[in-house]
Write a protein that holds these residues in place. Sequence first.
Motif, mmCIF file in Angstrom:
data_model
loop_
_atom_site.group_PDB
_atom_site.id
_atom_site.type_symbol
_atom_site.label_atom_id
_atom_site.label_comp_id
_atom_site.label_asym_id
_atom_site.label_seq_id
_atom_site.Cartn_x
_atom_site.Cartn_y
_atom_site.Cartn_z
ATOM 1 N N HIS A 174 -16.277 24.511 -34.702
ATOM 2 C CA HIS A 174 -17.407 24.777 -33.821
ATOM 3 C C HIS A 174 -16.951 24.997 -32.389
ATOM 4 O O HIS A 174 -15.839 24.612 -31.998
ATOM 5 N N TYR A 175 -17.834 25.610 -31.626
ATOM 6 C CA TYR A 175 -17.567 25.797 -30.196
ATOM 7 C C TYR A 175 -18.892 25.888 -29.462
ATOM 8 O O TYR A 175 -19.829 26.554 -29.911
ATOM 9 N N PHE A 176 -18.971 25.196 -28.323
ATOM 10 C CA PHE A 176 -20.148 25.284 -27.449
ATOM 11 C C PHE A 176 -19.681 25.318 -26.000
ATOM 12 O O PHE A 176 -18.805 24.556 -25.598
ATOM 13 N N GLU A 177 -20.281 26.202 -25.233
ATOM 14 C CA GLU A 177 -20.020 26.234 -23.793
ATOM 15 C C GLU A 177 -21.194 26.891 -23.089
ATOM 16 O O GLU A 177 -21.826 27.808 -23.616
ATOM 17 N N LYS A 178 -21.489 26.388 -21.910
ATOM 18 C CA LYS A 178 -22.471 27.066 -21.068
ATOM 19 C C LYS A 178 -21.876 27.252 -19.685
ATOM 20 O O LYS A 178 -21.071 26.440 -19.214
ATOM 21 N N VAL A 179 -22.254 28.343 -19.060
ATOM 22 C CA VAL A 179 -21.792 28.664 -17.718
ATOM 23 C C VAL A 179 -22.978 28.576 -16.773
ATOM 24 O O VAL A 179 -24.031 29.192 -17.019
ATOM 25 N N GLY A 180 -22.818 27.793 -15.708
ATOM 26 C CA GLY A 180 -23.876 27.650 -14.715
ATOM 27 C C GLY A 180 -23.296 27.678 -13.321
ATOM 28 O O GLY A 180 -22.079 27.788 -13.138
ATOM 29 N N ARG A 181 -24.157 27.566 -12.349
ATOM 30 C CA ARG A 181 -23.707 27.650 -10.962
ATOM 31 C C ARG A 181 -23.126 26.330 -10.469
ATOM 32 O O ARG A 181 -22.438 26.281 -9.460
ATOM 33 N N ARG A 182 -23.449 25.236 -11.154
ATOM 34 C CA ARG A 182 -22.857 23.944 -10.813
ATOM 35 C C ARG A 182 -22.851 23.094 -12.071
ATOM 36 O O ARG A 182 -23.549 23.386 -13.040
ATOM 37 N N ASN A 183 -22.064 22.032 -12.072
ATOM 38 C CA ASN A 183 -21.873 21.243 -13.280
ATOM 39 C C ASN A 183 -23.045 20.326 -13.600
ATOM 40 O O ASN A 183 -23.436 20.178 -14.746
ATOM 41 N N ALA A 184 -23.606 19.687 -12.580
ATOM 42 C CA ALA A 184 -24.627 18.676 -12.830
ATOM 43 C C ALA A 184 -26.004 19.316 -12.984
ATOM 44 O O ALA A 184 -26.446 20.076 -12.134
ATOM 45 N N MET A 185 -26.675 18.990 -14.074
ATOM 46 C CA MET A 185 -28.062 19.390 -14.301
ATOM 47 C C MET A 185 -28.269 20.889 -14.169
ATOM 48 O O MET A 185 -29.294 21.353 -13.688
ATOM 49 N N ASN A 186 -27.274 21.690 -14.572
ATOM 50 C CA ASN A 186 -27.386 23.137 -14.380
ATOM 51 C C ASN A 186 -28.156 23.806 -15.497
ATOM 52 O O ASN A 186 -28.149 23.385 -16.641
ATOM 53 N N ILE A 187 -28.864 24.865 -15.123
ATOM 54 C CA ILE A 187 -29.484 25.756 -16.090
ATOM 55 C C ILE A 187 -28.486 26.875 -16.327
ATOM 56 O O ILE A 187 -27.977 27.483 -15.394
ATOM 57 N N SER A 188 -28.204 27.162 -17.577
ATOM 58 C CA SER A 188 -27.111 28.079 -17.871
ATOM 59 C C SER A 188 -27.419 29.506 -17.450
ATOM 60 O O SER A 188 -28.555 29.970 -17.516
ATOM 61 N N ILE A 189 -26.374 30.191 -17.012
ATOM 62 C CA ILE A 189 -26.419 31.632 -16.779
ATOM 63 C C ILE A 189 -26.205 32.349 -18.107
ATOM 64 O O ILE A 189 -26.823 33.374 -18.393
ATOM 65 N N ALA A 190 -25.338 31.785 -18.912
ATOM 66 C CA ALA A 190 -25.113 32.240 -20.284
ATOM 67 C C ALA A 190 -24.487 31.081 -21.051
ATOM 68 O O ALA A 190 -23.775 30.255 -20.472
ATOM 69 N N SER A 191 -24.761 31.017 -22.336
ATOM 70 C CA SER A 191 -24.197 29.947 -23.156
ATOM 71 C C SER A 191 -23.930 30.474 -24.560
ATOM 72 O O SER A 191 -24.539 31.457 -25.006
ATOM 73 N N ILE A 192 -23.018 29.801 -25.249
ATOM 74 C CA ILE A 192 -22.636 30.208 -26.602
ATOM 75 C C ILE A 192 -22.563 28.981 -27.503
ATOM 76 O O ILE A 192 -22.128 27.908 -27.077
#
Length: 280
Positions: A174-192
Amino acid sequence: MVDVRISYFKPGSLEEISELKVQEGSHLFSGGTDLFVKMRYGVFKPKMLIDTKGVRDDPKFDGEKLIIPMNTTYSELLDMGEVMKDFPLLEDAMKEVGSPQIRNRGTPVGNVCNASPAGDFLLTATVMDADVVIAPKMRKMKLKEFVKGPGIVDLKNGEFLYSIEIPRWQGYEHYFEKVGRRNAMNISIASIALLIRFNGDVVEDVKIGFGSVGPRIVMYEDLEERMKGMKLNESLVDEISREYMRRIEPITDLRATKRYRKILVRNLLLKAFHLLKGVV
């Protein structure tokens, strides 16, 4: 400012919840982590709040699937240590949900009903082919069919989401990652979120989903089928990642541009396959 003329009820049965929900302006809540923010800023103005915490069932694993009733928090699930070993993708995603305070109050059922394509739990549960159980008649349907769009779910008058059932995926990486503007409590820009089963270097089965790049969770079954029976090598990964980037049509908003999100889709997939199999 929140209107103080809001009725509040805490029913003790599913039938009572259903009876109250049919009334105009009513809204169910458990943790309220999204609802109260919207109310504070005047985005949402309910006339009646129905607190579902008067009805309580415990989450359980029946050997085949994890059953998550309403009012179960992320923290409660993460505390099911031995059970979570059978659901590592789900565990990874839930650890990325907000802050410890949010995980202590927020619920997976609430996340699904919020129907945001940026939802970490919604993404992973969709990839894991979850079912939902809808009260009061306990009708069951696929999660991917339940969510119709941002904030839109398939609920009829008087219905509400009672539980989520997630099957165990044995023998899968498995793999999970999300990209956001900051680490804490971020809403993802994109995630997989990705599940894949190998026979040596050959792909036997694969499920790939992306969040925050469309109005719903994005999955392409034909691309998953194309990978099955193929050796996972640089050529295949390059072809598939470029096709995902080509097809996906995200929006430009305050968090990221359409072009940046499309590039992220390709890069997240490349990174996932590299970390899983050392390809690329």
